[in-house]
Structure formats: C-alpha cells, structure tokens
Design an enzyme around this catalytic site. Structure first.
Site, PDB file in Angstrom:
ATOM      1  CE1 TYR A  10      -6.541  43.006   4.158  1.00 47.98           C
ATOM      2  CE2 TYR A  10      -4.997  44.365   2.921  1.00 47.98           C
ATOM      3  CZ  TYR A  10      -5.823  44.181   4.008  1.00 47.98           C
ATOM      4  OH  TYR A  10      -5.920  45.186   4.942  1.00 47.98           O
ATOM      5  N   GLY A  11      -5.747  38.289  -0.564  1.00 49.91           N
ATOM      6  CA  GLY A  11      -5.626  37.788  -1.939  1.00 49.91           C
ATOM      7  C   GLY A  11      -6.910  37.351  -2.600  1.00 49.91           C
ATOM      8  CB  THR A  53       4.926  41.744   0.937  1.00 52.33           C
ATOM      9  OG1 THR A  53       3.593  41.689   1.443  1.00 52.33           O
ATOM     10  CG2 THR A  53       5.058  42.903  -0.029  1.00 52.33           C
ATOM     11  CG  HIS A  54       2.558  36.769   3.192  1.00 53.07           C
ATOM     12  ND1 HIS A  54       1.826  37.895   2.948  1.00 53.07           N
ATOM     13  CD2 HIS A  54       2.137  36.291   4.392  1.00 53.07           C
ATOM     14  CE1 HIS A  54       0.976  38.096   3.951  1.00 53.07           C
ATOM     15  NE2 HIS A  54       1.151  37.137   4.850  1.00 53.07           N
ATOM     16  CB  CYS A  87      -0.214  44.394   0.823  1.00 49.29           C
ATOM     17  SG  CYS A  87      -1.461  43.236   0.248  1.00 49.29           S
ATOM     18  CG  ASN A  88       2.963  42.482  -4.487  1.00 53.35           C
ATOM     19  OD1 ASN A  88       3.504  42.904  -5.494  1.00 53.35           O
ATOM     20  ND2 ASN A  88       3.657  42.107  -3.421  1.00 53.35           N
ATOM     21  CB  THR A  89      -3.573  41.797  -2.679  1.00 54.28           C
ATOM     22  OG1 THR A  89      -2.776  40.619  -2.659  1.00 54.28           O
ATOM     23  CG2 THR A  89      -4.958  41.485  -3.182  1.00 54.28           C
ATOM     24  CG  ASP A  97       0.930  42.442   4.168  1.00 50.11           C
ATOM     25  OD1 ASP A  97       0.382  42.430   3.055  1.00 50.11           O
ATOM     26  OD2 ASP A  97       1.322  41.398   4.727  1.00 50.11           O
ATOM     27  CB  SER A  98      -3.286  40.962   4.559  1.00 53.02           C
ATOM     28  OG  SER A  98      -2.221  40.113   4.175  1.00 53.02           O
TER      29      SER A  98
HETATM   30  N1  DGL Z   1       1.179  40.064   1.366  1.00 52.52           N
HETATM   31  C1  DGL Z   1       0.097  40.346   0.491  1.00 52.52           C
HETATM   32  C2  DGL Z   1       0.491  40.590  -0.925  1.00 52.52           C
HETATM   33  O1  DGL Z   1       1.586  41.070  -1.131  1.00 52.52           O
HETATM   34  C3  DGL Z   1      -1.215  39.688   0.694  1.00 52.52           C
HETATM   35  C4  DGL Z   1      -1.320  38.252   0.992  1.00 52.52           C
HETATM   36  C5  DGL Z   1      -2.746  37.962   1.360  1.00 52.52           C
HETATM   37  O2  DGL Z   1      -3.197  38.488   2.394  1.00 52.52           O
HETATM   38  O3  DGL Z   1      -3.417  37.257   0.588  1.00 52.52           O
HETATM   39  O4  DGL Z   1      -0.268  40.373  -1.837  1.00 52.52           O
END
Ligand code: DGL
Length: 273
Positions: free
Chosen positions: A45-46, A190-191, A76-78, A13-14
């Site tokens: 990452y968003g 995932t945060h 990580c979803n992004t 993840d990020s």
């Molecule tokens: N946890 C990440 C997600 O699921 C990324 C959050 C981020 O770094 O912007 O998208």
C-alpha cells in the site's frame, strides 16, 4: 448491548503487517472473535495513491460490516493516514473505527517532555505528514523527524526478517542523518514489529521503540471497556481472509496463530476489491 459485545472485531492491512496488531489484540483480549483481511493482491500500500488506498479500504470495510463487526481496526499506517476519515464516514454508527496512528502518536508525545523523536514508515505514511502533525499538536516541544523506508515492508512480506539481509537494510536506513540523536522511534508501519529485533540491536537500548501493535491493543481494550463491548465469548472465532493466497501469508498466519485458523481467499464481487 450484550449480544453486540459478542460480535467480531474486523482487522485489515495490505498483508501480514496487520497480523502483528491482530496478534497483540488476541493476546490482550483472547475472548474476542477476529475477522482479519490481508489485501495481498494489492500490496504494498505504501506507494499507492491516496485515492486507491481509500477505494481498497472501503471495499474491505463494506465486507467487514456485512459480517457485523462491532469494531474495525485499520491495522495499517498507510491506510490509517489516507483512509481513516473516509472509513469513519462510511461506517457511521454501525461500528467503532480505530486507526493505528493516534495511539502511537499519543504514546510518544506523552513519553518525552522535549527533544527529538523519529518516525519510520512507508512513503505514503511519511509523505502524508500525519505523525509530525499529530505529535506536535499534543506536544509542541518535540522535534519530529520522519524517514521513508520503502524497502522494509516488501522485504518483510517476502520473508526477509531476522537475518543478515534484513539487518544490513535496517542499519543502512537507521544510520541516516535525519534519525541521529533521537530519543524515541515509532515503527509507523505494522510490518515493522517483525524487524524490531534488528532495530533494537542497532540502538542497543539507547532509543525507546514504539510499535503500534502493542499500543493499539491497549487502546482497543480501553475503548471496548468504555463502551461496555468487551466480549465474554469462551469459544471465539479467528477467521483470516486474503485477496490473493501467498505463501508468506500462510506461513505468517501460522506463526502468529499456531492453533486454530480458518484461512480463505476472498474476492469482492465485480473483482474490483
Ligand atoms: N503495513 C502497512 C503500514 O502499516 C503497509 C505496508 C505496505 O503495504 O506498504 O503502513
């Protein structure tokens, strides 16, 4: 085949968000060794471009493959939205690749016959349109409304959860018109399991909450079982790496994995992780 089952699962993840997924996998499958990579030097990452996310994801994947991971979980979803196909292609048949979007989309599409459901996530995830596409492919009767909530991941990464500030920010996003009358809400970052309490308090049990950590752990279990790759290891290793050592990561990893942790900063050669 049996030796392959004892190889680790790579999770990335990020930052700290993927720890919610790693934790859920560890709870469900305590015999699995995990190698976690938090790309803290590049978070969030968003708001990054798809090209950059793909580059980061492939560099991390290259490392996880060099460590012989049997499975790579893009926690990580992004990164799942932008880089899943590229990672799958890069990995080929060397490992299984899991994203966090398909299991959550399937879970919500099967839970409701019709009506409106909501998605909250980073700008990158929401702008990709991947959730509405996947959910509507599985269930055409569902109306899917997505809201970008870009303040949330940096807020959580800075340690603001379970307090007055996080509650105020969460509430001001959730009261937006696009999320009215939803039956279910996917926490598509995932945060966000770290602010699940604030979200539940807001909805007071009237909206079903889907967090990717839980559903992904179930999915990982099923996939490893189907492929006869479940580990029987009595002494699994838990290793954590970050591209930049942050206080927030150190604290979060101790919170999720209070016992034995190996945490180390790791930069990929050429410095262009
Ligand atoms: N946890 C990440 C997600 O699921 C990324 C959050 C981020 O770094 O912007 O998208």
């Amino acid at each position: 085949m049996e030796a392959r089952a004892e190889l680790p699962i790579g999770v990335f993840d990020s930052g700290i968000g993927g720890l919610t997924v790693a934790h859920a996998i560890n709870q469900k499958l305590p015999a699995e060794s995990l190698i976690y990579f938090g790309d803290t030097a590049h978070l969030p990452y968003g708001d990054k471009s798809p090209e950059l996310i793909i580059r980061y994801a492939l560099n991390i994947t290259r490392y996880l493959l060099s460590r012989h991971c049997k499975m790579i979980v893009i926690a990580c979803n992004t990164a799942s939205a932008h880089a899943f196909k590229a990672v799958e292609k890069f990995v080929g048949d060397k490992a299984l690749v899991v994203n966090v979007i398909d299991p959550a989309a399937e879970a919500i599409a099967q839970s409701f016959e019709k009506g409106k459901v909501g998605i909250i996530g980073t700008r990158g995830t929401v702008q990709s349109g991947i959730y509405p596409r996947k959910i509507r492919k599985l269930n055409k009767q569902l109306q899917v409304s997505s809201l970008a909530t870009p303040l949330l991941a940096p807020m959580i990464e800075e340690g603001f959860f379970n307090n007055k500030i996080s509650r105020t920010i969460v509430n001001s996003y959730l009261e937006k018109r696009s999320l009215t009358e939803i039956k279910g809400l996917i926490l598509a970052c995932t945060h966000y399991p770290l602010i699940r309490r604030e979200i539940e308090e807001y909805y007071k049990g009237k909206v079903a909450i889907y967090d990717s950590a839980e559903v992904v752990a179930g999915y990982v279990h099923k996939l490893l079982n189907d492929k006869h790759l479940l580990s029987q290891n009595k002494h699994p290793d838990l290793e954590f790496y970050v591209s930049d050592m942050t206080e927030s990561f150190q604290e979060s990893v101790k919170f999720f994995f209070p016992k034995k942790i190996h945490l180390q900063k790791l930069q990929f050669s050429g410095g262009e992780s």
